[in-house]
Write an enzyme that holds these catalytic residues in place. Structure first.
Site, PDB file in Angstrom:
ATOM      1  CD  GLU A  51      -2.307   2.547  -3.331  1.00 48.48           C
ATOM      2  OE1 GLU A  51      -3.443   2.996  -3.537  1.00 48.48           O
ATOM      3  OE2 GLU A  51      -1.761   2.567  -2.207  1.00 48.48           O
ATOM      4  CG  ASP A  98      -1.801   1.159   1.353  1.00 49.15           C
ATOM      5  OD1 ASP A  98      -2.720   1.267   0.524  1.00 49.15           O
ATOM      6  OD2 ASP A  98      -1.600   1.993   2.260  1.00 49.15           O
TER       7      ASP A  98
END
Length: 619
Positions: free
Chosen positions: A361, A332
């Site tokens: 990400e 993330d």
């Protein structure tokens, strides 16, 4: 008087005895380790009253303490061990002494699992299903509310936990396998024991990085889930977060060091501008706001420049890979932590587990800023040296969502997709990009396309046939639209009907779905299942042609298979001039529609109807 004095003496004596008892070790991270690991170094973080004043010794064959560190807080002790390849599994006695006080901690060294089919990685032959466990299925209502945890399930409020859990996923594995999915990416399952007002059902505010949230199940049940997925020749991708934790993490009550977190008072909230990370002209002010600012006030920003914390996070990654057998990680907010740390993390993980895969990400707007984060990115000479294999292809997602909503021109409509793909030379390997139409942070694709089923099918056909590793957001297979529920995020984070015992229908069964849902799920399933064996899609070269009249034609070419794809987003039927594609079609006579089985003569011009996507295997 005498009796009172005697009681006072007894009380003081008892108190002094209690004070003299050795301190207890409250937390040990990681809770256990293994022998014959791909790395020899082990860092233990010990936490307990005054543990920083203790010193450790071990007497165990092939295990030595290389360093031990007390830190700003007196309640932490960090120990580093060298565990040679010859060390045997067993209980490792760690003796902690402080003057005459002594604590013996029996630390378990386990034998590594040798089961095949673990840590397999993922690639363009896979099809990833992204789900939020809290919103997918509730297989065990007894864990919806856990005594002592801050937030209970509340189905009346979409901004709160709904009760989905690991058992619910296990119960629906047949559904996922039948859909043609080959991998599952779960948003984080770490403990998120946050205040109800925050609503941490998403999992990105961890309060313990070594525990599965008890409202999902347990570490053991998570491992069982991974094993069950592997038994179906499918894979599991774990979502991790190294940028931040939740403000109820136990570290927040007693920071190990003064610089364990970045200061909210100094940096405030991040600027959310991922472009800054790759901007050669970025100011220090903007860079500090991106890297050191907190994501939200409830998510303290971790300082990966702290060497102890960096080691802790890397080791936590290795522990989960080894413990659970997962096949990949989605990291993330990859662009928000310290860049040198993220480069180090990716290298150490992939050195330890060479078959593994990681996708970072990187939510940025254009191809140059996206490609920067992938390994060996052309033109990157600023010291960022990462081995990150895969990035989330946001520019392509934006191009699809915008292009199918626009009037056609040389730069708009399907040309927008073409222009984005045409920049693939900037990626080290665009086949490793994770591609998607939507996810848990974006409006659902069906809603974005005005609930137009034809446009939805065009978008889905593109996702299944272009280069890269496709990811499908849960519910997309049903053409889920938005719901008027809570905040913006909750509009596209619905629960799956049928995942809860009291639901009035179940989309997991044909009888529980609407006619439209069954029609689209049949379309998607047939395409997904075909893709499983389509070597041209997995490995083939992409050859595409400039879109004309909002019709985009491309081929996937492999020695064993050649596939032709036509996307017609125009309002009129399109006639395909066979000579325009002669460089590919000259070797073939017919194309077989992979969905209908009907043949088309590719030795002459042929037509594709308006608002249609078609895919043919050429023979």
């Amino acid at each position: 008087m005498k009796k009172s004095f005697l009681l006072t003496l007894i009380t003081l004596f008892t108190f002094s005895l209690l004070q003299a008892q050795p301190s207890q070790v409250e937390i040990v991270d990681p809770p256990f380790w293994w022998t014959q690991m791909p790395v020899n170094e082990l860092q233990l973080q010990l936490y307990g009253d005054e543990l920083g004043h203790y010193r450790a010794t071990v007497d165990y064959p092939e295990v030595t303490i290389t360093k031990q560190l007390a830190v700003d807080s007196p309640n932490y002790l960090f120990l580093y061990f060298d565990i040679s390849d010859e060390a045997l599994a067993g209980n490792l006695p760690i003796v902690l002494t402080r003057g005459d006080e002594e604590i013996t901690l029996n630390y378990e060294l386990k034998t590594r699992e040798t089961t095949e089919g673990r840590n397999m990685g993922f690639d363009a032959s896979d099809l990833i299903y992204l789900m939020m466990p809290d919103r997918f299925a509730n297989g065990d209502p007894s864990n919806d509310t856990i005594e002592g945890m801050r937030e209970a399930a509340d189905r009346s409020n979409p901004e709160r936990r709904q009760g989905g859990d690991i058992q619910g996923v296990i119960d629906q594995l047949d559904y996922l396998e039948n859909l043609g999915m080959t991998a599952i990416w779960f948003t984080p399952m770490f403990e998120n024991d946050m205040s109800p007002e925050y609503g941490a059902y998403h999992g990105y505010a961890a309060t313990d990085l070594y525990k599965v949230d008890r409202r999902y199940g347990s570490n053991e049940l998570y491992k069982e889930l991974v094993d069950r997925v592997h038994q179906r020749d499918m894979k599991v991708i774990m979502d991790m977060i190294h940028n931040h934790v939740g403000d109820k993490h136990w570290w927040m009550n007693d920071w190990p060091t003064k610089d364990w977190f970045h200061s909210w008072d100094e940096y405030g909230q991040t600027n959310f501008r991922g472009t800054v990370g790759s901007d050669p002209y970025a100011s220090e002010y903007d860079r500090d706001k991106l890297l050191n600012g907190w994501f939200v006030p409830e998510m303290p920003d971790l300082n990966q420049n702290n060497e102890l914390l960096a080691d802790y996070l890397i080791q936590n990654t290795l522990w989960w890979i080894e413990y659970s057998g997962i096949d990949g990680i989605r990291m993330d907010t990859y662009v928000y932590p310290d860049q040198k740390y993220m480069a180090r993390w990716s290298k150490e993980v992939l050195t330890a587990y060479p078959n593994f895969n990681i996708v970072g990400e990187a939510w940025v707007e254009n191809v140059p800023n996206e490609s920067y984060w992938q390994y060996d990115a052309p033109g990157v000479d600023d010291g960022y040296d990462s081995e990150l294999p895969s990035v989330t292809d946001f520019p392509l997602s934006f191009a699809v969502r915008q292009g199918l909503n626009e009037e056609f021109s040389w730069a708009n409509g399907l040309s927008k997709i073409y222009e984005t793909i045409a920049q693939d030379r900037l990626y080290a390997d665009p086949m490793k990009n994770v591609i998607f139409l939507d996810n848990h942070d974006m409006g659902r694709i069906y809603e974005t396309l005005g609930k137009d089923e034809d446009l939805f099918k065009i978008a889905y056909m593109f996702l299944m046939t272009t280069r890269g590793i496709p990811q499908v957001y849960y519910g997309t297979e049903l053409m889920m639209a938005h719901e008027n529920r809570g905040g913006d995020d909750e509009a596209w984070r619905q629960t799956m009907p049928g995942g809860w015992p009291d639901d009035d229908r179940s989309v997991f069964t044909e009888g529980g779905r609407t006619e439209q849902e069954n029609e689209i799920i049949d379309y998607i399933t047939q395409l997904n299942q075909w893709r499983k064996d389509a070597v041209a899609i997995h490995e083939g070269k992409l050859v595409h042609f400039i879109p004309e009249n909002n019709t985009y034609v491309y081929f996937r070419v492999h020695d064993e298979q050649t596939v032709m794809v036509v996307l017609n987003a125009g309002e009129e039927a399109a006639t395909l001039n066979r000579d325009r594609f002669a460089e590919i079609l000259d070797a073939f006579e017919v194309g077989v529609d992979v969905l209908s089985g009907q043949e088309v003569d590719v030795t002459q011009d042929f037509e594709i109807t308006a608002n249609t996507a078609g895919v043919w295997e050429l023979r």
